[in-house]
Each structure stands twice: as structure tokens, then as C-alpha cells.
Design a protein around this motif. Structure first.
Motif, PDB file in Angstrom:
ATOM      1  N   ALA A  15       0.833  -1.210   0.000  1.00 16.25           N
ATOM      2  CA  ALA A  15       0.000   0.000   0.000  1.00 16.25           C
ATOM      3  C   ALA A  15       0.866   1.258   0.000  1.00 16.25           C
ATOM      4  O   ALA A  15       0.562   2.225  -0.715  1.00 16.25           O
ATOM      5  CB  ALA A  15      -0.944  -0.014   1.203  1.00 16.25           C
ATOM      6  N   VAL A  16       1.945   1.248   0.776  1.00 19.48           N
ATOM      7  CA  VAL A  16       2.856   2.397   0.792  1.00 19.48           C
ATOM      8  C   VAL A  16       3.505   2.562  -0.578  1.00 19.48           C
ATOM      9  O   VAL A  16       3.603   3.680  -1.104  1.00 19.48           O
ATOM     10  CB  VAL A  16       3.919   2.249   1.903  1.00 19.48           C
ATOM     11  N   PHE A  17       3.925   1.449  -1.175  1.00 14.63           N
ATOM     12  CA  PHE A  17       4.507   1.526  -2.511  1.00 14.63           C
ATOM     13  C   PHE A  17       3.515   2.151  -3.492  1.00 14.63           C
ATOM     14  O   PHE A  17       3.870   3.032  -4.274  1.00 14.63           O
ATOM     15  CB  PHE A  17       4.938   0.144  -2.997  1.00 14.63           C
ATOM     16  N   LYS A  18       2.260   1.707  -3.444  1.00 14.68           N
ATOM     17  CA  LYS A  18       1.240   2.237  -4.356  1.00 14.68           C
ATOM     18  C   LYS A  18       0.993   3.727  -4.116  1.00 14.68           C
ATOM     19  O   LYS A  18       0.758   4.489  -5.054  1.00 14.68           O
ATOM     20  CB  LYS A  18      -0.054   1.447  -4.225  1.00 14.68           C
ATOM     21  N   ALA A  19       1.051   4.148  -2.860  1.00 17.29           N
ATOM     22  CA  ALA A  19       0.842   5.560  -2.540  1.00 17.29           C
ATOM     23  C   ALA A  19       1.993   6.424  -3.056  1.00 17.29           C
ATOM     24  O   ALA A  19       1.780   7.564  -3.466  1.00 17.29           O
ATOM     25  CB  ALA A  19       0.687   5.741  -1.033  1.00 17.29           C
ATOM     26  N   LEU A  20       3.213   5.872  -3.048  1.00 23.38           N
ATOM     27  CA  LEU A  20       4.382   6.664  -3.422  1.00 23.38           C
ATOM     28  C   LEU A  20       4.880   6.405  -4.835  1.00 23.38           C
ATOM     29  O   LEU A  20       5.682   7.181  -5.365  1.00 23.38           O
ATOM     30  CB  LEU A  20       5.520   6.394  -2.428  1.00 23.38           C
ATOM     31  N   ALA A  21       4.424   5.343  -5.482  1.00 21.62           N
ATOM     32  CA  ALA A  21       4.937   4.936  -6.797  1.00 21.62           C
ATOM     33  C   ALA A  21       4.908   6.049  -7.852  1.00 21.62           C
ATOM     34  O   ALA A  21       5.869   6.178  -8.618  1.00 21.62           O
ATOM     35  CB  ALA A  21       4.194   3.707  -7.295  1.00 21.62           C
ATOM     36  N   PRO A  22       3.859   6.856  -7.909  1.00 23.26           N
ATOM     37  CA  PRO A  22       3.872   7.913  -8.948  1.00 23.26           C
ATOM     38  C   PRO A  22       5.017   8.910  -8.771  1.00 23.26           C
ATOM     39  O   PRO A  22       5.388   9.598  -9.706  1.00 23.26           O
ATOM     40  CB  PRO A  22       2.523   8.617  -8.757  1.00 23.26           C
ATOM     41  N   HIS A  23       5.563   8.968  -7.565  1.00 23.18           N
ATOM     42  CA  HIS A  23       6.623   9.936  -7.271  1.00 23.18           C
ATOM     43  C   HIS A  23       8.010   9.305  -7.263  1.00 23.18           C
ATOM     44  O   HIS A  23       9.003  10.012  -7.113  1.00 23.18           O
ATOM     45  CB  HIS A  23       6.368  10.584  -5.906  1.00 23.18           C
ATOM     46  N   VAL A  24       8.070   7.963  -7.365  1.00 25.03           N
ATOM     47  CA  VAL A  24       9.343   7.255  -7.226  1.00 25.03           C
ATOM     48  C   VAL A  24       9.510   6.262  -8.377  1.00 25.03           C
ATOM     49  O   VAL A  24       9.153   5.097  -8.252  1.00 25.03           O
ATOM     50  CB  VAL A  24       9.407   6.493  -5.879  1.00 25.03           C
ATOM     51  N   PRO A  25      10.038   6.697  -9.497  1.00 23.23           N
ATOM     52  CA  PRO A  25      10.226   5.749 -10.595  1.00 23.23           C
ATOM     53  C   PRO A  25      11.237   4.671 -10.201  1.00 23.23           C
ATOM     54  O   PRO A  25      12.230   4.946  -9.564  1.00 23.23           O
ATOM     55  CB  PRO A  25      10.762   6.626 -11.736  1.00 23.23           C
ATOM     56  N   GLY A  26      10.925   3.440 -10.552  1.00 24.65           N
ATOM     57  CA  GLY A  26      11.857   2.347 -10.270  1.00 24.65           C
ATOM     58  C   GLY A  26      11.588   1.602  -8.988  1.00 24.65           C
ATOM     59  O   GLY A  26      12.185   0.563  -8.747  1.00 24.65           O
ATOM     60  N   GLU A  41       4.267  12.845   5.941  1.00 29.30           N
ATOM     61  CA  GLU A  41       3.988  11.691   6.802  1.00 29.30           C
ATOM     62  C   GLU A  41       3.221  10.617   6.049  1.00 29.30           C
ATOM     63  O   GLU A  41       2.645  10.868   4.996  1.00 29.30           O
ATOM     64  CB  GLU A  41       3.193  12.106   8.041  1.00 29.30           C
ATOM     65  N   LEU A  42       3.269   9.428   6.628  1.00 33.30           N
ATOM     66  CA  LEU A  42       2.505   8.287   6.126  1.00 33.30           C
ATOM     67  C   LEU A  42       1.542   7.850   7.211  1.00 33.30           C
ATOM     68  O   LEU A  42       1.936   7.673   8.369  1.00 33.30           O
ATOM     69  CB  LEU A  42       3.431   7.104   5.819  1.00 33.30           C
ATOM     70  N   LEU A  43       0.302   7.699   6.846  1.00 34.37           N
ATOM     71  CA  LEU A  43      -0.699   7.164   7.759  1.00 34.37           C
ATOM     72  C   LEU A  43      -1.102   5.794   7.228  1.00 34.37           C
ATOM     73  O   LEU A  43      -1.318   5.636   6.024  1.00 34.37           O
ATOM     74  CB  LEU A  43      -1.917   8.076   7.833  1.00 34.37           C
ATOM     75  N   VAL A  44      -1.172   4.807   8.114  1.00 30.26           N
ATOM     76  CA  VAL A  44      -1.530   3.456   7.681  1.00 30.26           C
ATOM     77  C   VAL A  44      -2.586   2.856   8.590  1.00 30.26           C
ATOM     78  O   VAL A  44      -2.704   3.215   9.768  1.00 30.26           O
ATOM     79  CB  VAL A  44      -0.304   2.514   7.616  1.00 30.26           C
ATOM     80  N   SER A  45      -3.334   1.939   8.020  1.00 28.93           N
ATOM     81  CA  SER A  45      -4.330   1.195   8.775  1.00 28.93           C
ATOM     82  C   SER A  45      -4.343  -0.235   8.240  1.00 28.93           C
ATOM     83  O   SER A  45      -4.158  -0.452   7.034  1.00 28.93           O
ATOM     84  CB  SER A  45      -5.707   1.833   8.606  1.00 28.93           C
ATOM     85  N   ILE A  46      -4.538  -1.195   9.141  1.00 27.68           N
ATOM     86  CA  ILE A  46      -4.588  -2.610   8.772  1.00 27.68           C
ATOM     87  C   ILE A  46      -5.853  -3.209   9.378  1.00 27.68           C
ATOM     88  O   ILE A  46      -6.198  -2.915  10.525  1.00 27.68           O
ATOM     89  CB  ILE A  46      -3.383  -3.399   9.341  1.00 27.68           C
ATOM     90  N   THR A  47      -6.519  -4.055   8.607  1.00 22.59           N
ATOM     91  CA  THR A  47      -7.656  -4.796   9.144  1.00 22.59           C
ATOM     92  C   THR A  47      -7.580  -6.228   8.632  1.00 22.59           C
ATOM     93  O   THR A  47      -6.988  -6.485   7.579  1.00 22.59           O
ATOM     94  CB  THR A  47      -9.004  -4.140   8.765  1.00 22.59           C
ATOM     95  N   ASN A  48      -8.132  -7.148   9.399  1.00 26.08           N
ATOM     96  CA  ASN A  48      -8.173  -8.558   9.028  1.00 26.08           C
ATOM     97  C   ASN A  48      -9.614  -9.036   9.097  1.00 26.08           C
ATOM     98  O   ASN A  48     -10.342  -8.689  10.023  1.00 26.08           O
ATOM     99  CB  ASN A  48      -7.342  -9.401  10.000  1.00 26.08           C
ATOM    100  N   GLU A  49      -9.972  -9.834   8.114  1.00 29.72           N
ATOM    101  CA  GLU A  49     -11.310 -10.431   8.103  1.00 29.72           C
ATOM    102  C   GLU A  49     -11.184 -11.776   7.412  1.00 29.72           C
ATOM    103  O   GLU A  49     -10.757 -11.840   6.252  1.00 29.72           O
ATOM    104  CB  GLU A  49     -12.301  -9.536   7.369  1.00 29.72           C
ATOM    105  N   GLY A  50     -11.553 -12.822   8.117  1.00 30.63           N
ATOM    106  CA  GLY A  50     -11.449 -14.155   7.542  1.00 30.63           C
ATOM    107  C   GLY A  50     -10.020 -14.457   7.151  1.00 30.63           C
ATOM    108  O   GLY A  50      -9.109 -14.362   7.970  1.00 30.63           O
ATOM    109  N   ALA A  98      -2.692   3.008   2.940  1.00 25.88           N
ATOM    110  CA  ALA A  98      -1.652   3.978   3.260  1.00 25.88           C
ATOM    111  C   ALA A  98      -1.999   5.310   2.614  1.00 25.88           C
ATOM    112  O   ALA A  98      -2.460   5.364   1.474  1.00 25.88           O
ATOM    113  CB  ALA A  98      -0.297   3.496   2.746  1.00 25.88           C
ATOM    114  N   LEU A  99      -1.774   6.366   3.360  1.00 28.64           N
ATOM    115  CA  LEU A  99      -2.002   7.727   2.880  1.00 28.64           C
ATOM    116  C   LEU A  99      -0.719   8.511   3.079  1.00 28.64           C
ATOM    117  O   LEU A  99      -0.202   8.596   4.192  1.00 28.64           O
ATOM    118  CB  LEU A  99      -3.142   8.373   3.671  1.00 28.64           C
ATOM    119  N   ALA A 100      -0.190   9.045   1.992  1.00 30.81           N
ATOM    120  CA  ALA A 100       0.978   9.916   2.049  1.00 30.81           C
ATOM    121  C   ALA A 100       0.469  11.349   1.966  1.00 30.81           C
ATOM    122  O   ALA A 100      -0.243  11.698   1.038  1.00 30.81           O
ATOM    123  CB  ALA A 100       1.923   9.618   0.887  1.00 30.81           C
ATOM    124  N   GLN A 101       0.817  12.142   2.964  1.00 28.18           N
ATOM    125  CA  GLN A 101       0.356  13.537   2.968  1.00 28.18           C
ATOM    126  C   GLN A 101       1.463  14.462   3.427  1.00 28.18           C
ATOM    127  O   GLN A 101       2.426  14.056   4.010  1.00 28.18           O
ATOM    128  CB  GLN A 101      -0.881  13.707   3.817  1.00 28.18           C
TER     129      GLN A 101
END
Length: 131
Positions: A65-76, A112-121, A128-131
Motif C-alpha cells: 500500500a505504501v509503494f502504491k501511494a508513493l509509486a507515482p513519485h518514485v520511478p523504479g 507523513e505516512l498514515l496506515v491502517s490494517i484490518t483482518n477479516e477471515g 496507506a495515505l501519504a500527505q
């Protein structure tokens, strides 16, 4: 200002064999996946959990999720081990920002990075939110 948002889902049962590898040092493939994908701190925390597979799946989902949040800004891309997810006293997750991740956040103009995790089954989901 929001600089990026990411979400990922991991199947907990797929991490069961990796969780078994936490105590079995004989399997080089499992050991390689664990050491390439997780920090020593995350592996130590996983060993102490009642359900290490759930823990690992959630932490891996955070990395994605962090990678996906930052990928547009970090080529490679980047090494997933720089995204170390720890827990506060209340159990809530946070990403420990070391020098490499701090440089990527600066490149993305995020503070900053804000993250949340949940589990179900059989699933762990992280956001992840980069702000």
C-alpha cells in the motif's frame, strides 16, 4: 495535502508457510523471502504473535500500500524493507521512517505516512495515505 493513497490485500493462508519459516532455518527459500521482505524488527514481532501469518500478511499489505501511494513519485520502486511497520502501545500500526524512506517522502513532497490494517477471515487489508 494528499500526495498519494494506496491499498492492498493479502491472503493470510498464503503467509502460513512463511510464518512456519520463522522457526525453521532449514528452508532457504522461506528464509530468503522473509529476509528480503521484512525487517529484523518485524520478524521479531511476528515471532511473538499468536498468529504470525496474520501479522506478516498485514505488514506485507502495508508495504504494498505504501509503494502504491508513493509509486507515482518514485520511478523504479524501492526495497520493501525500508517500510517497517511497528505498533504503538495501543496496538495501532505506524511506519517507522528511516533515512531511505524519508528521502522518498521528500521526493514525493509528503511529510507523513498514515496506515491502517484490518483482518477479516483469510484476508489482511492495509491502506496507506501519504500527505
Amino acid at each position: 495535502m494528499v500526495r498519494g493513497i494506496g491499498i492492498d490485500m493479502a491472503r493470510i493462508s498464503e503467509f502460513a508457510r512463511y510464518a512456519d519459516g520463522l522457526s525453521e532455518k532449514e528452508d532457504r527459500e522461506l528464509d530468503a523471502f522473509l529476509t528480503r521482505g521484512f525487517t529484523a524488527g518485524e520478524l521479531a514481532l511476528a515471532r511473538d504473535r499468536h498468529n504470525p501469518a496474520e501479522f506478516l500478511a498485514g505488514r506485507f499489505a502495508v508495504k504494498e500500500a505504501v509503494f502504491k501511494a508513493l509509486a507515482p513519485h518514485v520511478p523504479g520502486g524501492f526495497d520493501f524493507r525500508i517500510v517497517e511497520t511497528l505498533s504503538r502501545e495501543d496496538g495501532s500500526p505506524y511506519v517507522s521512517v528511516g533515512p531511505e524512506l524519508a528521502a522518498i517522502l521528500e521526493q514525493a513532497d509528503a511529510r507523513e505516512l498514515l496506515v491502517s490494517i484490518t483482518n477479516e477471515g483469510d484476508y489482511a487489508v492495509a491502506m496507506a495515505l501519504a500527505q
